[in-house]
Design a protein around this motif. Structure first.
Motif, PDB file in Angstrom:
ATOM      1  N   LYS A 251       0.839  -1.195   0.000  1.00  0.00           N
ATOM      2  CA  LYS A 251       0.000   0.000   0.000  1.00  0.00           C
ATOM      3  C   LYS A 251       0.880   1.253   0.000  1.00  0.00           C
ATOM      4  O   LYS A 251       2.099   1.171   0.120  1.00  0.00           O
ATOM      5  CB  LYS A 251      -0.934   0.004   1.217  1.00  0.00           C
ATOM      6  CG  LYS A 251      -0.215   0.103   2.552  1.00  0.00           C
ATOM      7  CD  LYS A 251      -1.200   0.183   3.704  1.00  0.00           C
ATOM      8  CE  LYS A 251      -1.663   1.599   3.928  1.00  0.00           C
ATOM      9  NZ  LYS A 251      -2.503   1.746   5.139  1.00  0.00           N
ATOM     10  N   GLY A 252       0.238   2.401  -0.091  1.00  0.00           N
ATOM     11  CA  GLY A 252       0.964   3.661  -0.075  1.00  0.00           C
ATOM     12  C   GLY A 252       1.463   4.017   1.307  1.00  0.00           C
ATOM     13  O   GLY A 252       1.514   3.179   2.215  1.00  0.00           O
ATOM     14  N   CYS A 253       1.824   5.262   1.454  1.00  0.00           N
ATOM     15  CA  CYS A 253       2.424   5.731   2.696  1.00  0.00           C
ATOM     16  C   CYS A 253       1.436   5.723   3.861  1.00  0.00           C
ATOM     17  O   CYS A 253       0.235   5.874   3.671  1.00  0.00           O
ATOM     18  CB  CYS A 253       2.955   7.151   2.511  1.00  0.00           C
ATOM     19  SG  CYS A 253       4.336   7.255   1.368  1.00  0.00           S
TER      20      CYS A 253
END
Length: 294
Positions: free
Chosen positions: A189-191
């Motif tokens: 996933k992203g940050c």
């Protein structure tokens, strides 16, 4: 079907049209995978990557109001609420602490809970942990008749750590508490908050300290909090125990050195050995590949 009321758990509701995106941007797990049929496991971290609170995330069906319920450690609930409010900013999200009226119950033997137990969900960490449910606190005693000790004995036998018993909130990294082994961290996933530190530990294999299951040679577990040693040198700390087994937060590189030197591993003066469960994928001391990545 023995079940217990986990009196040391709290419940927070996160609702509103931005609830999923709000959580996705701050917690370790992938919220896109959390549905009414599939609970999630994750944590909120400090910017330095240490665990503020870990929790199970349950999606509430739209017909029942939607949003998400966080099954949290009771002693961390107030701090988690405070942090969530801090990160809320302008997000269209409502945060409610439901702990006073809501009980969390859990199966002690992995069996299914009755439908009347309330909002029932499968513990996403391991199949052997079985089902949990959030229900009205006033009716919990009718469903949950087993002692909490029975549930903890099952958890310990499976090798699943619990915060406050096996690792310290505010001090442990997700890898140390096995979140990476129990589906509590998404590396795709992203940050999220603390993500850079966690990703660095993952890619460089720098998690030398881990909570691992152990078995005491004489069948008697040392007291929680006892020092783990070998050859007079510190290895770590013994966590929760039951039926001659325990979980221990150990420096695995020091364990490897002790084993290579033929020194016994001691917890509170009692000899123990490591007991690797099937869900742990990193190599233990003495296994091929140990030291390449912890």
């Amino acid at each position: 079907m023995p079940a217990t009321h986990l009196i040391d758990r709290g419940v927070i509701r996160v609702s509103g049209e931005d609830a999923r995106d709000f959580l996705q941007n701050i917690v370790t797990n992938d919220m896109d995978a959390v549905t009414p049929d599939q609970a999630g496991y994750g944590a909120l971290l400090t910017p330095q990557g240490k665990i503020i609170c870990d929790f199970l995330v349950v999606a509430v069906p739209e017909g029942e109001g939607g949003g998400f319920l966080l099954d949290t450690p009771l002693l961390q609930t107030a701090d988690l609420m405070k942090r969530l409010k801090l990160y809320k900013l302008r997000a269209r999200v409502a945060l409610d602490d439901l702990t006073e009226a809501t009980a969390v119950i859990a199966s002690c033997d992995g069996a299914a809970l009755p439908e009347e137990a309330g909002l029932v969900y499968v513990d996403p960490r391991l199949p052997g942990l079985g089902q949990r449910a959030m229900t009205d606190r006033d009716g919990a005693a009718e469903i949950a008749t087993a002692s909490a000790d029975a549930w903890h004995a099952s958890r310990i036998a499976l090798g699943v750590p619990e915060g406050g018993r096996d690792f310290t909130y505010g001090d442990a990294f997700p890898h140390e508490a096995l979140l990476d082994q129990l589906g509590g961290v998404s590396f795709k996933k992203g940050c999220y908050i603390g993500q850079e530190v966690v990703s660095r530990m993952q890619h460089r294999g720098t998690a030398r300290t881990r909570v691992v299951p152990i078995v005491f040679v004489d069948g008697i577990a040392a007291e929680t909090g006892s020092d783990a040693t070998a050859g007079g040198k510190a290895l770590g700390r013994i966590g929760s125990g039951a039926n001659g087994r325990a979980l221990a937060l150990l420096r695995l590189d020091r364990v490897a050195d002790a084993l290579a030197a033929g020194e016994p591993l001691l917890g509170g003066g009692l000899a123990f050995s490591l007991a690797k469960p099937d869900f742990i994928r990193f190599p233990f001391p003495g296994e091929a590949g140990f030291g390449a990545a912890a």
